[in-house]
Enzyme design. Structure first.
Site, PDB file in Angstrom:
ATOM      1  N   LEU A   1      -6.775  -5.088   1.563  1.00 53.43           N
ATOM      2  CA  LEU A   1      -6.966  -5.948   2.833  1.00 53.43           C
ATOM      3  C   LEU A   1      -5.598  -6.727   2.905  1.00 53.43           C
ATOM      4  O   LEU A   1      -5.236  -7.355   1.878  1.00 53.43           O
ATOM      5  CB  LEU A   1      -7.831  -6.799   2.761  1.00 53.43           C
ATOM      6  CG  LEU A   1      -8.403  -7.642   3.945  1.00 53.43           C
ATOM      7  CD1 LEU A   1      -8.940  -6.843   4.914  1.00 53.43           C
ATOM      8  CD2 LEU A   1      -9.552  -8.894   3.585  1.00 53.43           C
TER       9      LEU A   1
ATOM     10  N   GLU B   1      -3.613  13.067  13.017  1.00 51.19           N
ATOM     11  CA  GLU B   1      -2.762  11.966  12.726  1.00 51.19           C
ATOM     12  C   GLU B   1      -1.151  12.263  12.960  1.00 51.19           C
ATOM     13  O   GLU B   1      -0.405  11.353  13.070  1.00 51.19           O
ATOM     14  CB  GLU B   1      -2.848  11.579  11.235  1.00 51.19           C
ATOM     15  CG  GLU B   1      -4.640  11.049  11.042  1.00 51.19           C
ATOM     16  CD  GLU B   1      -4.836  10.876   9.751  1.00 51.19           C
ATOM     17  OE1 GLU B   1      -5.984  10.042   9.658  1.00 51.19           O
ATOM     18  OE2 GLU B   1      -4.380  11.249   8.683  1.00 51.19           O
TER      19      GLU B   1
ATOM     20  N   ASN C   1      -2.603  -0.019  11.833  1.00 51.04           N
ATOM     21  CA  ASN C   1      -2.954   0.935  11.024  1.00 51.04           C
ATOM     22  C   ASN C   1      -3.670   2.146  11.531  1.00 51.04           C
ATOM     23  O   ASN C   1      -4.000   2.145  12.866  1.00 51.04           O
ATOM     24  CB  ASN C   1      -4.135   0.071  10.079  1.00 51.04           C
ATOM     25  CG  ASN C   1      -5.060   0.936   9.361  1.00 51.04           C
ATOM     26  OD1 ASN C   1      -4.512   1.514   8.381  1.00 51.04           O
ATOM     27  ND2 ASN C   1      -6.239   1.207   9.520  1.00 51.04           N
TER      28      ASN C   1
ATOM     29  N   HIS D   1      -6.943   4.880  11.177  1.00 53.96           N
ATOM     30  CA  HIS D   1      -8.069   5.196  10.586  1.00 53.96           C
ATOM     31  C   HIS D   1      -8.645   6.535  11.142  1.00 53.96           C
ATOM     32  O   HIS D   1      -8.546   6.909  12.439  1.00 53.96           O
ATOM     33  CB  HIS D   1      -9.133   3.944  11.110  1.00 53.96           C
ATOM     34  CG  HIS D   1     -10.528   4.147  10.408  1.00 53.96           C
ATOM     35  ND1 HIS D   1     -10.653   3.644   9.119  1.00 53.96           N
ATOM     36  CD2 HIS D   1     -11.652   4.528  10.502  1.00 53.96           C
ATOM     37  CE1 HIS D   1     -11.718   3.778   8.700  1.00 53.96           C
ATOM     38  NE2 HIS D   1     -12.450   4.532   9.712  1.00 53.96           N
TER      39      HIS D   1
END
Length: 199
Positions: free
Chosen positions: A95, A182, A110, A112
């Protein structure tokens, strides 16, 4: 344009915890760019593939531990000195502290491997995400690229794209297809995000 008038290249710093395939893909994407460079790859795992890949591609590779990240601000101070235009989390599992977010507002993103807000949060990473998607009998999955805030996977979405889940598809096969998404989209969205900053 003369060298004196050239704008300095925008700098990316990548944080990764695992094998580093996304980090490698990003480095190669920007390798010959005159506008953007990957300045360093940071990892919380000393022998991560991400650091090895960065080293092989002649990009600065830095390892840090939990104390340097959370307690002493050593990592934050290094980042302040580097002045990155964007911090990219590519499979980074810790985190991000609020001190980072306050120091680099809207400059940490980020990726995901699912369609947030579903299948996100602490401990939802890698194969766990794809297994959960398959077990839930979802019709589609995909990727989400988002800004980072103080909670796992809850920052504002920058980009999403999806693929249909095939009948009888395994989590392993879905993971492979998501990786391709991605590799295709993450560098492009990084570039677009930097261009928006530069306006």
């Amino acid at each position: 344009m003369s060298d004196k008038l050239k704008k300095p290249r925008q700098k990316i710093v990548i944080f990764a915890s695992g094998s580093g395939t996304n980090a490698e893909n990003i480095i190669k994407y920007f390798r010959n760019s005159e506008e953007i460079e990957v300045a360093a790859v940071f990892s919380n795992k000393k022998f991560s593939g991400a650091l090895e890949r960065a080293h092989n591609l002649k990009v600065q590779a830095l390892h840090f531990d939990r104390k340097a990240f959370y307690d002493t601000h050593e990592v934050l101070n290094i980042l302040k000195d580097m002045k990155p235009d964007l911090i990219v989390l590519a499979g980074f599992l810790w985190l991000i502290p609020s001190t980072f977010i306050k120091t680099f507002p809207n400059k940490i993103i980020n990726i995901h491997p699912a369609l947030l807000p579903r299948f996100g949060g602490k401990d939802m990473y890698g194969s766990r995400v794809h297994e959960a998607v398959i077990e839930s009998k979802e019709k589609e999955s995909g990727i989400t690229i988002h800004y980072v805030n103080e909670k796992y996977d809850e920052g504002n979405t920058i980009f999403q794209t999806s693929i249909p889940i095939e009948d009888g598809e395994s989590a392993q096969n879905l993971a492979s297809r998501i990786h391709k998404l991605e590799y295709k989209h993450f560098p492009e969205i990084i570039q677009q995000t930097l261009q928006q900053q530069d306006k």
